[in-house]
Design a protein around this motif. Sequence first.
Motif, mmCIF file in Angstrom:
data_model
loop_
_atom_site.group_PDB
_atom_site.id
_atom_site.type_symbol
_atom_site.label_atom_id
_atom_site.label_comp_id
_atom_site.label_asym_id
_atom_site.label_seq_id
_atom_site.Cartn_x
_atom_site.Cartn_y
_atom_site.Cartn_z
ATOM 1 N N TYR A 1 -13.805 -2.509 2.673
ATOM 2 C CA TYR A 1 -12.361 -2.756 2.649
ATOM 3 C C TYR A 1 -11.870 -3.527 3.880
ATOM 4 O O TYR A 1 -10.666 -3.658 4.082
ATOM 5 N N VAL B 1 0.843 -1.195 0.000
ATOM 6 C CA VAL B 1 0.000 0.000 0.000
ATOM 7 C C VAL B 1 0.876 1.242 0.000
ATOM 8 O O VAL B 1 2.063 1.196 0.315
ATOM 9 N N ASP B 2 0.276 2.355 -0.333
ATOM 10 C CA ASP B 2 0.879 3.667 -0.132
ATOM 11 C C ASP B 2 0.322 4.243 1.160
ATOM 12 O O ASP B 2 -0.884 4.164 1.418
ATOM 13 N N TYR B 3 1.204 4.835 1.952
ATOM 14 C CA TYR B 3 0.818 5.466 3.213
ATOM 15 C C TYR B 3 1.116 6.943 3.077
ATOM 16 O O TYR B 3 2.254 7.321 2.783
ATOM 17 N N VAL C 1 -3.987 4.712 4.189
ATOM 18 C CA VAL C 1 -3.316 3.789 3.287
ATOM 19 C C VAL C 1 -4.181 3.627 2.044
ATOM 20 O O VAL C 1 -5.408 3.569 2.113
ATOM 21 N N TYR C 2 -3.510 3.602 0.902
ATOM 22 C CA TYR C 2 -4.145 3.526 -0.409
ATOM 23 C C TYR C 2 -3.572 2.331 -1.166
ATOM 24 O O TYR C 2 -2.472 1.854 -0.849
ATOM 25 N N GLU C 3 -4.298 1.878 -2.140
ATOM 26 C CA GLU C 3 -3.725 0.880 -3.031
ATOM 27 C C GLU C 3 -2.439 1.442 -3.640
ATOM 28 O O GLU C 3 -2.373 2.623 -3.988
ATOM 29 N N GLU C 4 -1.429 0.630 -3.736
ATOM 30 C CA GLU C 4 -0.142 1.090 -4.253
ATOM 31 C C GLU C 4 -0.316 1.687 -5.647
ATOM 32 O O GLU C 4 -0.948 1.084 -6.529
ATOM 33 N N ARG D 1 -8.072 3.265 1.826
ATOM 34 C CA ARG D 1 -8.637 1.997 2.295
ATOM 35 C C ARG D 1 -8.852 2.008 3.804
ATOM 36 O O ARG D 1 -9.760 1.351 4.318
ATOM 37 N N GLN E 1 -1.510 -2.874 8.066
ATOM 38 C CA GLN E 1 -0.540 -2.104 7.293
ATOM 39 C C GLN E 1 -0.533 -0.636 7.724
ATOM 40 O O GLN E 1 0.524 0.000 7.771
ATOM 41 N N TYR F 1 -5.719 -4.081 5.841
ATOM 42 C CA TYR F 1 -5.376 -2.664 5.697
ATOM 43 C C TYR F 1 -5.038 -2.011 7.041
ATOM 44 O O TYR F 1 -4.130 -1.181 7.116
#
Length: 409
Positions: A92, A2-4, A49-52, A61, A100, A97
Motif C-alpha cells: 500500500y 479514506v476512512d480514518y 486509514v481504510y479505503e472509503e 492501509r 492522509q 496513505y
Amino acid sequence: MVDYRPIPDERDVFHEYRSYAFRPEEGVPAYDPEDHETPRDALGSRRGVYEEGAADDAEPRSVCRHYWLESRVRDDVHRTVGLASVATPPEYRRRGYVRQLLARSLAEYRDRDVRFSVLWPFRYRFYGQYGWDTCTRIVTHECEPGVLSVAADAVDRDAGSFRRLEADEYEALEPAYETYAERYSLALERDEEWWRYRVFAGHEQNPFIYAYERDGRVRGYLVYTMNGIDGDRTMVVSELVAADHDAVLALLSFCYDHESQVQRVRLRVSDDVPIRALAREPDEIETTVEDGPMVRVVDVAETLSALSYPDRDATVTIAVEDSLAEWNDGTFRLAASGGRADCRRLRDRSDTQPEVDIRLDIGALSQLVVGFQSAATLERTGRLEATGASLETISTLFPETTVFLGDQF
C-alpha cells in the motif's frame, strides 16, 4: 478519500504492520497477546486509514498510535500528543496513505484541543515535508568508568545515599523529576501509567532505577540497563535526572562505582549536563550529538493564543505556510500584552495578502514557539523572512529556551 478510525479489534494486524516496518529482520511475526499486549504496549490509541466505505473487518492501509500527553512549554502545561508506530505494508506504499493518515490525525488533535504533536522520526526529511521539525539535541557521552572518578572525588559521600526503586515506588521520584523538568521546554508531565509502563518497563528488558537521597528527599535518579557480557559490558544510562549540581556529581559517582563491573559507561543526556566540563580527561570521553524528536504546532491561532509571553505590548503579522493543515496555511495577527496574547487568522494565503511582518513555514514556527531555534537563527538560515523591526519584536516574544524531550515512545 479514506476512512480514518480506531482499530481496537485488529491488534494482530497493527502488530504485523509495525513489526514489518521497524523489525523486518525478525521475519513474519507471530502475534501472542501475552507478549504483545502488555500494559506498556496497550498505552495510547491505535488509528488507521481504510479505503472509503471499507467493511469493518477490512485491513487498514496505514496505521499509527497516538499517546495523549501533556508537556511544559514556556512555563505552562499544554496538551501534547506523541505520534508513533506509523506503518504501511509494502503493498500500500506510495499511494498517499501516510499523508492522509497524518492529515486526519492532525484534525483529530485539533478537535481535542491538542497544542503540540511530537514524534521520533525514522527519517527527518520524511516528516519534515509534513511540517514537523527537530526540537531536541540528544548528547551521548561514552567513556571508561574511571574517567568519572572526578565526580567521586568532588561529592560528599556521607551527605546522601542510593537505593533501588520498584515501579510501586515511582511517586518518590516525582519531586526530583518535576524540579528537573521545569528547566526544559517540552518535558513531559508524567502520570502513573507513564511512570510504570514507560520508565520502569522496557521492551526487551526492564531497567534498573536507583534514586539518590539527601536530607530525606530524592534529589536525583538514574535509569539504566547493562548491555553485553563479562569483558565487554556497558552501563547504558537512558535517563539522568538531578535536582541540583551536587546530585549530578553523586549520580556520576554512582556510575564510577561500577568500574569493577563494566568496561564502559554510556550517558544519554541534554546538552546542558556538564559532563565534559567536569572531567579531568575530556579527551577520553567520546561525545556524539544527534537530532532527537520532532515537534509540530497543531493549530497556529489556538496555540499562539494559549502561550505565555514576556511582558511586552507588541503586534506582529505572521504568514505561515502549511501544506497539510489548511487551517494553518494563512496570515495571522498576533497581539501581545501583559504576558498573554491573542492570535487570529486574517485570511488564506491564496487571497490578497495584508501587510506581513514575518514569513515562515509551520516547521520553523514550531521550532520558534517551543524555543528550540531563535528568530535570528531562523532568519540567518533562510527559514524566516522579516521586515523592518519585526525580527526584534518576534525575538522578544519568542526567546530561545532550553528544550529537551528524552522520553521514547
